[in-house]
Design a protein around this motif. Sequence first.
Motif, mmCIF file in Angstrom:
data_model
loop_
_atom_site.group_PDB
_atom_site.id
_atom_site.type_symbol
_atom_site.label_atom_id
_atom_site.label_comp_id
_atom_site.label_asym_id
_atom_site.label_seq_id
_atom_site.Cartn_x
_atom_site.Cartn_y
_atom_site.Cartn_z
ATOM 1 N N PRO A 114 0.818 -1.286 0.026
ATOM 2 C CA PRO A 114 0.073 0.007 0.043
ATOM 3 C C PRO A 114 0.889 1.232 -0.138
ATOM 4 O O PRO A 114 0.310 2.297 -0.484
ATOM 5 N N LYS A 115 2.015 1.346 0.528
ATOM 6 C CA LYS A 115 2.740 2.492 0.825
ATOM 7 C C LYS A 115 3.521 3.092 -0.669
ATOM 8 O O LYS A 115 3.567 3.992 -0.762
ATOM 9 N N TYR A 116 3.300 1.988 -1.787
ATOM 10 C CA TYR A 116 3.928 2.350 -3.053
ATOM 11 C C TYR A 116 2.884 2.655 -3.851
ATOM 12 O O TYR A 116 1.964 1.985 -3.898
ATOM 13 N N PHE A 117 2.780 3.610 -4.847
ATOM 14 C CA PHE A 117 1.912 4.076 -5.700
ATOM 15 C C PHE A 117 2.585 4.443 -6.914
ATOM 16 O O PHE A 117 3.941 4.664 -6.920
ATOM 17 N N HIS A 118 1.780 4.614 -8.074
ATOM 18 C CA HIS A 118 2.251 4.859 -9.400
ATOM 19 C C HIS A 118 2.808 6.465 -9.801
ATOM 20 O O HIS A 118 2.244 6.865 -10.808
ATOM 21 N N ARG A 119 3.600 6.875 -8.822
ATOM 22 C CA ARG A 119 4.140 8.135 -9.079
ATOM 23 C C ARG A 119 5.033 8.217 -10.273
ATOM 24 O O ARG A 119 5.544 7.103 -10.620
ATOM 25 N N LYS A 120 5.358 9.217 -10.829
ATOM 26 C CA LYS A 120 6.420 9.253 -11.901
ATOM 27 C C LYS A 120 7.756 8.684 -11.451
ATOM 28 O O LYS A 120 8.042 9.129 -10.512
ATOM 29 N N GLN A 147 5.896 7.224 -16.537
ATOM 30 C CA GLN A 147 6.169 8.538 -17.063
ATOM 31 C C GLN A 147 4.948 9.306 -16.531
ATOM 32 O O GLN A 147 5.150 10.245 -15.752
ATOM 33 N N GLY A 148 3.623 8.899 -16.886
ATOM 34 C CA GLY A 148 2.450 9.488 -16.453
ATOM 35 C C GLY A 148 2.378 10.886 -16.702
ATOM 36 O O GLY A 148 2.860 11.406 -17.557
ATOM 37 N N ARG A 149 1.371 11.774 -16.096
ATOM 38 C CA ARG A 149 0.895 13.083 -16.544
ATOM 39 C C ARG A 149 0.563 13.599 -14.809
ATOM 40 O O ARG A 149 0.145 12.753 -13.987
ATOM 41 N N VAL A 150 0.522 14.790 -14.968
ATOM 42 C CA VAL A 150 0.075 15.593 -13.883
ATOM 43 C C VAL A 150 -1.560 15.670 -13.671
ATOM 44 O O VAL A 150 -2.020 15.846 -14.823
ATOM 45 N N PHE A 151 -2.082 15.515 -12.526
ATOM 46 C CA PHE A 151 -3.666 15.628 -12.593
ATOM 47 C C PHE A 151 -4.219 16.795 -11.736
ATOM 48 O O PHE A 151 -3.361 17.304 -10.908
ATOM 49 N N THR A 152 -5.480 17.104 -11.957
ATOM 50 C CA THR A 152 -6.115 17.939 -11.081
ATOM 51 C C THR A 152 -6.878 17.201 -9.990
ATOM 52 O O THR A 152 -6.883 15.969 -10.155
ATOM 53 N N ASP A 153 -7.444 17.961 -8.927
ATOM 54 C CA ASP A 153 -8.383 17.239 -8.267
ATOM 55 C C ASP A 153 -9.634 16.540 -9.047
ATOM 56 O O ASP A 153 -9.910 15.538 -8.482
ATOM 57 N N GLN A 154 -9.810 17.298 -9.792
ATOM 58 C CA GLN A 154 -10.898 16.651 -10.741
ATOM 59 C C GLN A 154 -11.022 15.551 -11.346
ATOM 60 O O GLN A 154 -11.795 14.681 -11.299
ATOM 61 N N ALA A 171 -4.653 11.259 0.745
ATOM 62 C CA ALA A 171 -4.251 12.667 0.411
ATOM 63 C C ALA A 171 -2.803 13.061 0.003
ATOM 64 O O ALA A 171 -2.497 13.468 -0.821
ATOM 65 N N ALA A 172 -1.905 12.151 0.776
ATOM 66 C CA ALA A 172 -0.476 12.242 0.190
ATOM 67 C C ALA A 172 -0.119 11.912 -1.176
ATOM 68 O O ALA A 172 0.728 12.425 -1.854
ATOM 69 N N HIS A 173 -0.736 10.745 -1.409
ATOM 70 C CA HIS A 173 -0.608 10.334 -2.963
ATOM 71 C C HIS A 173 -1.221 11.261 -3.832
ATOM 72 O O HIS A 173 -0.881 11.725 -5.044
ATOM 73 N N ARG A 174 -2.554 11.859 -3.544
ATOM 74 C CA ARG A 174 -3.144 12.909 -4.616
ATOM 75 C C ARG A 174 -2.037 14.002 -4.345
ATOM 76 O O ARG A 174 -1.917 14.639 -5.847
ATOM 77 N N ALA A 175 -1.553 14.572 -3.626
ATOM 78 C CA ALA A 175 -0.424 15.781 -3.548
ATOM 79 C C ALA A 175 0.514 15.441 -4.717
ATOM 80 O O ALA A 175 0.824 16.219 -5.399
ATOM 81 N N ILE A 180 4.004 15.907 -9.054
ATOM 82 C CA ILE A 180 5.013 15.162 -9.957
ATOM 83 C C ILE A 180 4.232 14.533 -11.093
ATOM 84 O O ILE A 180 4.716 14.436 -12.347
ATOM 85 N N GLY A 181 3.237 13.951 -10.827
ATOM 86 C CA GLY A 181 2.295 13.257 -11.810
ATOM 87 C C GLY A 181 2.576 11.881 -11.492
ATOM 88 O O GLY A 181 3.425 11.218 -10.937
ATOM 89 N N GLY A 182 1.671 11.022 -12.362
ATOM 90 C CA GLY A 182 1.907 9.534 -12.536
ATOM 91 C C GLY A 182 0.931 8.882 -13.176
ATOM 92 O O GLY A 182 0.106 9.375 -14.080
ATOM 93 N N ALA A 183 0.551 7.575 -12.611
ATOM 94 C CA ALA A 183 -0.564 6.789 -13.442
ATOM 95 C C ALA A 183 -1.627 6.273 -12.281
ATOM 96 O O ALA A 183 -1.425 4.975 -11.931
#
Length: 235
Positions: A114-120, A147-154, A171-175, A180-183
């Motif tokens: 769970p601690k790891y997520f698909h950030r760039k 590589q991913g992309r940067v997201f908005t809250d929406q 929340a930390a992953h959303r930030a 930085i972005g991701g997938a």
Amino acid sequence: MSFRPIAWLLVLVSLLIGCSPKAGAPVPKRLLKRDVELQTSKGTIRLRLYDETPLHRDNFIRLVRSDFYDGIQFHRVIQQFMIQAGDPKSKKAPDTTKLGSGGPGYTIPAEIRPKYFHRKGVLAAARMGDNVNPERASSGSQFYIVQGRVFTDQSLDSVEIHRLNGRKLPAAHRAVYKTIGGAPHLDQAYTIYGEVISGLEVVDSIAVVKTSGRTGGDRPLEPVVIKKARLVRRP
């Protein structure tokens, strides 16, 4: 991140051959703190493997030590998403061949943390889809770098509703996804077992190459090759 088999029979055979790493000598402890350097035709990428995913870490180290990745192509590239490699068939495949079904003949049990997520910049294992692989076992050799992309809250809200079946992102992953972005749509579905510590610009340069498009397997029109993969001492 399925790796697109040529025939379903190959998928079933691959899964039946083994659902655990191929037996081999234990990785010497001194090598567990080494980084992996991928010398590609676009530049050098340096990876750090996670100790929390020891099956994937040790398997990757063994493959690098055996020169498995030398000469292998990044056979699937999607801009603002990821770059994928690890199919041994890519070493000698004609330019028009769809790739993604090759491997070492075994899979690796999932180590989804769970601690790891698909950030760039994260390194993760490709695998067959849930319909034939409900335990989410990883390919024995194929990997992808986000590589991913940067997201908005929406847009993250939309991912949660439509791609994660209502599961909320921390929340930390959303930030991170907003900076930085991701997938994020891949979170908790694939094993992440390392990250790029230098060479993100190389990942970006690979991600923008022209490809055959989705119908052609997203294969680069000009090969992007891992010339050499090796273990290197950490700074």
